[in-house]
Enzyme design. Structure first.
Site, short mmCIF file in Angstrom:
data_model
loop_
_atom_site.label_atom_id
_atom_site.label_comp_id
_atom_site.label_asym_id
_atom_site.label_seq_id
_atom_site.Cartn_x
_atom_site.Cartn_y
_atom_site.Cartn_z
N LYS A 90 0.93 -1.24 -0.03
CA LYS A 90 0.08 0.00 0.05
C LYS A 90 0.77 1.31 -0.05
O LYS A 90 2.02 1.28 0.80
CB LYS A 90 -1.14 0.14 1.19
CG LYS A 90 -1.79 1.06 1.38
CD LYS A 90 -3.08 0.90 0.85
CE LYS A 90 -3.93 2.07 0.46
NZ LYS A 90 -3.96 2.53 -0.83
N GLN A 111 7.26 4.10 3.60
CA GLN A 111 5.64 3.56 3.80
C GLN A 111 5.70 2.54 4.67
O GLN A 111 4.62 2.13 5.16
CB GLN A 111 5.67 3.33 2.34
CG GLN A 111 3.76 3.33 2.22
CD GLN A 111 3.21 4.62 1.98
OE1 GLN A 111 3.74 5.61 1.39
NE2 GLN A 111 2.11 4.87 2.71
N LYS A 126 5.05 1.95 -3.29
CA LYS A 126 5.09 2.99 -3.93
C LYS A 126 5.12 2.98 -5.42
O LYS A 126 6.02 2.06 -5.76
CB LYS A 126 6.07 3.98 -3.11
CG LYS A 126 5.97 5.56 -3.24
CD LYS A 126 5.04 6.16 -2.21
CE LYS A 126 4.57 7.47 -2.52
NZ LYS A 126 4.03 7.94 -1.58
N GLY A 165 -3.17 8.16 -4.23
CA GLY A 165 -2.73 9.50 -4.75
C GLY A 165 -1.24 9.72 -3.92
O GLY A 165 -1.03 9.25 -2.99
N ASP A 166 -0.38 10.67 -4.67
CA ASP A 166 0.87 11.52 -4.09
C ASP A 166 0.80 12.53 -4.83
O ASP A 166 -0.09 12.87 -5.68
CB ASP A 166 1.91 10.30 -3.88
CG ASP A 166 3.15 11.09 -3.36
OD1 ASP A 166 3.00 11.04 -1.92
OD2 ASP A 166 4.10 11.51 -3.80
N SER A 378 -7.15 5.81 3.91
CA SER A 378 -6.90 4.73 3.01
C SER A 378 -7.24 3.33 3.39
O SER A 378 -7.88 2.65 2.61
CB SER A 378 -5.61 4.66 2.06
OG SER A 378 -5.35 5.67 1.28
P1 NDP Z 1 0.36 17.78 -4.61
O1 NDP Z 1 1.01 17.29 -5.91
O2 NDP Z 1 -1.02 17.80 -4.72
O3 NDP Z 1 1.00 19.05 -4.23
C1 NDP Z 1 2.52 19.38 -4.16
C2 NDP Z 1 2.67 20.68 -3.68
O4 NDP Z 1 4.02 20.89 -3.46
C3 NDP Z 1 2.51 21.71 -4.84
O5 NDP Z 1 2.01 22.91 -4.43
C4 NDP Z 1 3.66 22.01 -5.55
O6 NDP Z 1 3.85 22.97 -6.40
C5 NDP Z 1 4.62 21.82 -4.60
N1 NDP Z 1 6.13 21.42 -4.91
C6 NDP Z 1 6.53 20.27 -5.30
N2 NDP Z 1 7.87 20.21 -5.64
C7 NDP Z 1 8.21 21.56 -5.27
C8 NDP Z 1 9.46 22.14 -4.97
N3 NDP Z 1 10.63 21.38 -5.42
N4 NDP Z 1 9.64 23.30 -4.45
C9 NDP Z 1 8.50 23.98 -4.00
N5 NDP Z 1 7.32 23.36 -3.97
C10 NDP Z 1 7.00 22.23 -4.47
O7 NDP Z 1 0.92 16.76 -3.67
P2 NDP Z 1 0.51 16.27 -2.09
O8 NDP Z 1 0.07 17.36 -1.45
O9 NDP Z 1 -0.15 15.08 -2.17
O10 NDP Z 1 1.94 15.99 -1.64
C11 NDP Z 1 3.02 16.59 -0.86
C12 NDP Z 1 3.82 15.86 0.01
O11 NDP Z 1 3.03 15.10 0.95
C13 NDP Z 1 4.78 14.95 -0.85
O12 NDP Z 1 5.90 14.98 -0.14
C14 NDP Z 1 4.00 13.58 -0.58
O13 NDP Z 1 4.82 12.61 -0.88
C15 NDP Z 1 3.17 13.76 0.70
N6 NDP Z 1 2.39 12.94 1.25
C16 NDP Z 1 1.38 13.06 0.52
C17 NDP Z 1 -0.17 12.14 0.74
C18 NDP Z 1 -1.27 12.42 0.30
O14 NDP Z 1 -2.15 11.61 0.73
N7 NDP Z 1 -1.43 13.14 -0.86
C19 NDP Z 1 0.04 10.99 1.69
C20 NDP Z 1 1.31 11.28 2.71
C21 NDP Z 1 2.39 11.88 2.18
P3 NDP Z 1 3.59 22.93 -8.10
O15 NDP Z 1 2.39 22.61 -8.06
O16 NDP Z 1 4.42 24.00 -8.51
O17 NDP Z 1 4.85 21.93 -8.38
#
Ligand code: NDP
Length: 446
Positions: A90, A111, A126, A165-166, A378
């Site tokens: 997962k 994970q 992943k 998702g991620d 999830s």
């Molecule tokens: P999204 O794609 O929804 O959002 C990611 C955000 O981070 C966007 O605003 C993006 O900006 C920004 N970002 C990405 N790369 C960079 C960078 N190099 N510098 C500055 N800003 C950046 O992803 P999530 O919110 O789902 O995920 C965010 C984090 O949380 C990740 O590390 C993910 O692995 C972790 N996570 C997510 C989970 C989930 O349920 N979604 C669960 C557990 C962890 P832009 O759009 O400009 O790229």
């Protein structure tokens, strides 16, 4: 470094060259586990660590698709099925140009322990692709998702591997992926989580990672008789995790003063709540625009590039990406009075930054614990799918809250028991590890 850490790390670096994020993730865990291995020679004898660092299976595949101009494009797809000691694999799918095997191995490795901490029967995995959904039309995203699932479908299943998702994979992408799986298998099965509410999704799944991160931070604050009420909070990112972390902070009486994306960050002294938060949701989830538009609309500060951690805050919630808080950023946060950091993102703080936080007695909640709410819900989505029922919003939120409180207790208890009281990094790694290691011993050498 000790002999034990040295030996394991030399092996990891030799076997997994050019995968620095994976080395970083393993090193943190191995350092935490030193006192555990010293107390439990059976783990050493059974080579639990050597087995844990090797994924059970890695699948790499070609994803050809046709863009809107009729040109053929080729991307690379991956699924890392890391460890199934506690349940089916997962973990999320990430679509981002930076995706490569090393990044997915770091995420898959993390994970395993995160899923164990939720107490749900979930193994670790992943996957993803170097496909970049930014600036793609909905049709292009659909064709890519269909191409991706045309290979992935043969490797996943409701009792085998259940992706979610991620980064770059939200409700739109999960819908396209699910539709293609259903068509290829002729089966309506719970093979993905984060599904739409009308077709098997769970209430609160969208909110879960952000809410969970704030719930964990709330528990950490309580240990110092503090609450979010009246605190200034800096959040990075403006995607799924950041959006709902901001909403929960607002609900608990805190003020969110900054958000970012890969182009820059905003500082809004009025607080990002109410109609301002609604604007952000529309901007990021429907119009898919840049954060600067928020600053233009509400006449607040916008700064290009990195620098979000220069914003003065009591609490920092990094919710964007790996290694986004450097040692210098951590020093700036501490200098500006920050006393609590909870990682919504995976591994957003560098090892040097973590050291700064720990040395300065900042309450520090590592991603494995702080962002486990997403996979937690999830797991609850999978239970509802199996039972063919749906729980109410209140029921799921209460279960999420319970999961985060239990993770907090498990982490502090393990840290205390193995000689580093108050260290949530060691606590989360140890508590997550023990269940997996015991299950691996029970299941023999497989
Ligand atoms: P999204 O794609 O929804 O959002 C990611 C955000 O981070 C966007 O605003 C993006 O900006 C920004 N970002 C990405 N790369 C960079 C960078 N190099 N510098 C500055 N800003 C950046 O992803 P999530 O919110 O789902 O995920 C965010 C984090 O949380 C990740 O590390 C993910 O692995 C972790 N996570 C997510 C989970 C989930 O349920 N979604 C669960 C557990 C962890 P832009 O759009 O400009 O790229």
């Amino acid at each position: 470094m000790s002999n034990f850490v040295d030996t394991i790390m030399a092996h990891v670096k030799n076997m997994n060259q050019a995968e620095p994020e994976f080395h970083q993730a393993v090193q943190e865990v191995v350092e935490s586990l030193e006192p555990v291995i010293a107390k439990h020679p059976e783990f050493k004898e059974a080579k639990i660590l050597e087995r844990l660092i090797e994924p059970e299976r890695v699948i790499m595949f070609r994803v050809p698709w046709v863009d809107d101009r009729g040109n053929v494009q080729v991307n690379r797809g991956f699924r890392v099925e890391f460890n199934s000691a506690l349940g089916p694999y997962k973990g999320g799918l990430r679509f981002h140009p930076s995706v490569n095997l090393g990044i997915l191995k770091f995420l898959g490795f993390e994970q395993i322990f995160k899923n164990s901490l939720t107490t749900l029967p979930l193994g670790g995995g992943k996957g993803g692709s170097d496909f970049d959904p930014h600036q793609k039309s909905d049709d292009e995203v659909m064709r890519f998702c269909q191409g991706f699932m045309s290979e992935l479908f043969r490797h996943i299943g409701p009792n085998t591997d259940i992706p979610a998702g991620d980064m770059g994979v939200g409700g739109r992408e999960i819908g396209f992926l699910f539709g293609q799986y259903k068509k290829l298998r002729n089966a309506f099965e719970g093979i993905l989580t984060g599904k739409g509410l009308e077709w098997g999704g769970s209430l609160i799944r969208t909110e879960a990672t952000g809410y969970g991160c704030v719930y964990l931070a709330e528990e950490m604050l309580k240990t110092q008789q503090k609450s979010f009420d009246g605190l200034r909070v800096a959040i990075s990112g403006s995607g799924n995790v950041a959006q709902y972390a901001a909403q929960k902070v607002n609900q608990l009486g805190g003020k969110v003063v900054t958000l970012s994306d890969s182009s820059g960050f905003i500082v809004d002294e009025e607080g990002i709540s109410g109609e301002r938060w609604d604007f952000l949701m529309d901007l990021k989830n429907f119009r898919r625009g840049r954060i600067k538009e928020y600053a233009d609309k509400f006449k607040c500060e916008f700064h290009e590039g990195i620098g979000v951690w220069n914003t003065k805050a009591d609490v920092a919630l990094p919710c964007a990406t790996q290694n986004e808080i450097s040692e210098e950023d951590a020093q700036t946060l501490v200098k500006n009075g920050c006393f609590c950091v909870a990682e919504g993102a995976n591994m957003p703080s560098t090892p040097e930054a973590i050291e700064v936080f720990l040395n300065n007695k900042v309450l520090f909640g590592p991603g494995k614990a702080a962002n486990a709410g997403g996979v937690g819900v999830s797991g609850l989505e999978m239970s509802q799918n199996s039972m063919r029922i749906s729980w109410t919003r209140e029921e799921v939120d209460a279960k999420l809250h319970r999961i985060m409180k239990d993770i907090h207790i498990a982490s502090i208890t393990a840290a205390e028991r193995f000689g580093s009281p108050g260290n949530y990094v060691h606590g989360a790694n140890i508590a997550g590890f023990l269940k997996v290691a015991n299950a691996m011993i029970d299941q023999g050498v497989v």
